[in-house]
Design a protein around this motif. Sequence first.
Motif, mmCIF file in Angstrom:
data_model
loop_
_atom_site.group_PDB
_atom_site.id
_atom_site.type_symbol
_atom_site.label_atom_id
_atom_site.label_comp_id
_atom_site.label_asym_id
_atom_site.label_seq_id
_atom_site.Cartn_x
_atom_site.Cartn_y
_atom_site.Cartn_z
ATOM 1 N N ASP A 152 0.852 -1.194 0.000
ATOM 2 C CA ASP A 152 0.000 0.000 0.000
ATOM 3 C C ASP A 152 0.888 1.245 0.000
ATOM 4 O O ASP A 152 1.038 1.947 0.992
ATOM 5 N N GLY A 153 1.465 1.503 -1.169
ATOM 6 C CA GLY A 153 2.432 2.584 -1.291
ATOM 7 C C GLY A 153 1.850 3.959 -1.003
ATOM 8 O O GLY A 153 2.508 4.807 -0.396
ATOM 9 N N ASP A 154 0.609 4.207 -1.443
ATOM 10 C CA ASP A 154 0.000 5.528 -1.249
ATOM 11 C C ASP A 154 -0.162 5.851 0.234
ATOM 12 O O ASP A 154 0.157 6.960 0.682
ATOM 13 N N THR A 155 -0.667 4.870 0.991
ATOM 14 C CA THR A 155 -0.860 5.098 2.423
ATOM 15 C C THR A 155 0.470 5.295 3.128
ATOM 16 O O THR A 155 0.623 6.189 3.966
ATOM 17 N N ASN A 156 1.451 4.466 2.797
ATOM 18 C CA ASN A 156 2.780 4.607 3.404
ATOM 19 C C ASN A 156 3.388 5.967 3.087
ATOM 20 O O ASN A 156 4.035 6.585 3.943
ATOM 21 N N GLU A 157 3.167 6.440 1.875
ATOM 22 C CA GLU A 157 3.701 7.751 1.484
ATOM 23 C C GLU A 157 3.021 8.872 2.266
ATOM 24 O O GLU A 157 3.685 9.809 2.725
ATOM 25 N N ASP A 158 1.696 8.775 2.429
ATOM 26 C CA ASP A 158 0.962 9.793 3.193
ATOM 27 C C ASP A 158 1.434 9.830 4.644
ATOM 28 O O ASP A 158 1.589 10.913 5.236
ATOM 29 N N ILE A 159 1.652 8.641 5.223
ATOM 30 C CA ILE A 159 2.116 8.571 6.611
ATOM 31 C C ILE A 159 3.499 9.199 6.738
ATOM 32 O O ILE A 159 3.762 9.980 7.658
ATOM 33 N N ALA A 160 4.380 8.867 5.800
ATOM 34 C CA ALA A 160 5.744 9.408 5.846
ATOM 35 C C ALA A 160 5.744 10.932 5.710
ATOM 36 O O ALA A 160 6.507 11.630 6.387
ATOM 37 N N LYS A 161 4.870 11.465 4.853
ATOM 38 C CA LYS A 161 4.775 12.919 4.679
ATOM 39 C C LYS A 161 4.309 13.585 5.973
ATOM 40 O O LYS A 161 4.823 14.645 6.370
ATOM 41 N N ALA A 162 3.330 12.970 6.643
ATOM 42 C CA ALA A 162 2.831 13.526 7.898
ATOM 43 C C ALA A 162 3.905 13.455 8.976
ATOM 44 O O ALA A 162 4.090 14.416 9.751
ATOM 45 N N GLN A 163 4.638 12.349 9.036
ATOM 46 C CA GLN A 163 5.713 12.233 10.023
ATOM 47 C C GLN A 163 6.776 13.305 9.793
ATOM 48 O O GLN A 163 7.260 13.925 10.751
ATOM 49 N N LEU A 164 7.125 13.526 8.544
ATOM 50 C CA LEU A 164 8.124 14.550 8.225
ATOM 51 C C LEU A 164 7.625 15.928 8.636
ATOM 52 O O LEU A 164 8.372 16.726 9.203
ATOM 53 N N MET A 165 6.342 16.211 8.359
ATOM 54 C CA MET A 165 5.786 17.514 8.729
ATOM 55 C C MET A 165 5.869 17.735 10.234
ATOM 56 O O MET A 165 6.292 18.810 10.692
ATOM 57 N N PHE A 166 5.511 16.730 11.022
ATOM 58 C CA PHE A 166 5.544 16.890 12.469
ATOM 59 C C PHE A 166 6.981 17.025 12.977
ATOM 60 O O PHE A 166 7.247 17.793 13.910
ATOM 61 N N GLY A 167 7.914 16.308 12.351
ATOM 62 C CA GLY A 167 9.324 16.486 12.702
ATOM 63 C C GLY A 167 9.791 17.897 12.410
ATOM 64 O O GLY A 167 10.520 18.512 13.204
ATOM 65 N N GLN A 168 9.350 18.446 11.280
ATOM 66 C CA GLN A 168 9.728 19.813 10.915
ATOM 67 C C GLN A 168 9.106 20.838 11.857
ATOM 68 O O GLN A 168 9.725 21.857 12.172
ATOM 69 N N ILE A 169 7.888 20.576 12.310
ATOM 70 C CA ILE A 169 7.254 21.485 13.273
ATOM 71 C C ILE A 169 8.066 21.520 14.560
ATOM 72 O O ILE A 169 8.321 22.595 15.121
ATOM 73 N N LEU A 170 8.507 20.342 15.039
ATOM 74 C CA LEU A 170 9.352 20.312 16.236
ATOM 75 C C LEU A 170 10.639 21.099 16.016
ATOM 76 O O LEU A 170 11.168 21.712 16.944
ATOM 77 N N GLY A 171 11.128 21.086 14.794
ATOM 78 C CA GLY A 171 12.343 21.826 14.481
ATOM 79 C C GLY A 171 12.139 23.328 14.435
ATOM 80 O O GLY A 171 13.115 24.082 14.442
ATOM 81 N N ALA A 172 10.876 23.764 14.410
ATOM 82 C CA ALA A 172 10.581 25.193 14.288
ATOM 83 C C ALA A 172 10.054 25.817 15.572
ATOM 84 O O ALA A 172 9.889 27.035 15.638
ATOM 85 N N VAL A 173 9.797 24.996 16.607
ATOM 86 C CA VAL A 173 9.288 25.575 17.857
ATOM 87 C C VAL A 173 10.408 26.367 18.528
ATOM 88 O O VAL A 173 11.588 26.116 18.284
ATOM 89 N N PRO A 174 10.080 27.339 19.370
ATOM 90 C CA PRO A 174 11.129 28.090 20.071
ATOM 91 C C PRO A 174 12.053 27.162 20.852
ATOM 92 O O PRO A 174 11.612 26.177 21.449
ATOM 93 N N SER A 175 13.329 27.485 20.854
ATOM 94 C CA SER A 175 14.334 26.567 21.413
ATOM 95 C C SER A 175 14.262 26.406 22.931
ATOM 96 O O SER A 175 14.875 25.482 23.470
ATOM 97 N N HIS A 176 13.513 27.248 23.617
ATOM 98 C CA HIS A 176 13.405 27.025 25.057
ATOM 99 C C HIS A 176 12.473 25.849 25.382
ATOM 100 O O HIS A 176 12.291 25.501 26.549
ATOM 101 N N TYR A 177 11.932 25.208 24.329
ATOM 102 C CA TYR A 177 11.095 24.022 24.535
ATOM 103 C C TYR A 177 11.847 22.714 24.260
ATOM 104 O O TYR A 177 11.220 21.661 24.105
ATOM 105 N N LEU A 178 13.177 22.761 24.220
ATOM 106 C CA LEU A 178 13.934 21.546 23.906
ATOM 107 C C LEU A 178 13.665 20.425 24.910
ATOM 108 O O LEU A 178 13.602 19.249 24.537
ATOM 109 N N ASP A 179 13.503 20.756 26.168
ATOM 110 C CA ASP A 179 13.175 19.744 27.177
ATOM 111 C C ASP A 179 11.865 19.042 26.844
ATOM 112 O O ASP A 179 11.724 17.828 27.037
ATOM 113 N N ASP A 180 10.914 19.804 26.347
ATOM 114 C CA ASP A 180 9.601 19.244 26.024
ATOM 115 C C ASP A 180 9.665 18.391 24.765
ATOM 116 O O ASP A 180 9.036 17.331 24.690
ATOM 117 N N ILE A 181 10.435 18.845 23.766
ATOM 118 C CA ILE A 181 10.634 18.027 22.570
ATOM 119 C C ILE A 181 11.274 16.701 22.947
ATOM 120 O O ILE A 181 10.889 15.637 22.452
#
Length: 235
Positions: A152-181
């Motif tokens: 099921d390549g389409d579903t796996n691709e959608d999941i991977a895109k969402a995971q990447l987006m959430f990883g990128q969001i963590l990379g953009a939060v203010p750095s004083h939240y590193l403990d929370d990340i």
Amino acid sequence: MAEATAIDPASPGLSQGLLIRLRQWDEVFQRAAPDPTEKNLPQGKLAPFVWHFADMKNEWAWYEQGVSIAADLNQEMQRLWATQSTLGKLVVRLSNLETLIRRAMGTQSPWEWKPEDHVAEIGQQCGVPEIGRVIERLNELSVARAETPDWDGDTNEDIAKAQLMFGQILGAVPSHYLDDIAQGFSSDQADTRFYVGYGMAKHGKAALPWLTRAIQNESNLVTRTTLDMLIGAIE
């Protein structure tokens, strides 16, 4: 994602004690949040959920009180709804993550939506609840990916895109939240730890203490190798 609807907290028939706690809790947030028309916001956007608590101790105290109120709210609502079998389960979330993503999407269709163009705007508006929700969503996606067949390549691709987006969001939060990340490194999902490390590394040298501790405890070969590469790139 459905649009949220504001209601009067007193209308469902909540107890007076809970209503007082809700009002006091909201007053603390209103004092912390800036005017939504303030110009010094990400990309000049209206951002009603930007967090301006005096320090992390105050924000965590507010968040923990909110978790307690949410639990009591859920209990009271279940009692009030007990005689109405057609009503579903009440879900109480403190996080505005889904609202931030929906607002960033605007009228774009899922096919037009390019998360990489908006992760900075979203991440800069995240606080403790949103970071916790990102980690929760990464856990959910990790489970979904493990349950999705390889064909099921389409579903796996959608999941991977969402995971990447959430990883990128963590990379953009203010750095004083590193403990929370870094709470994401405690996940039992290797994929979650992978994307938490990816996001953490975007904070550069400030993230090295957390990444170094994470790699010492990492048991998954792929995640461990990735963390090693991320640390090497920062150093």
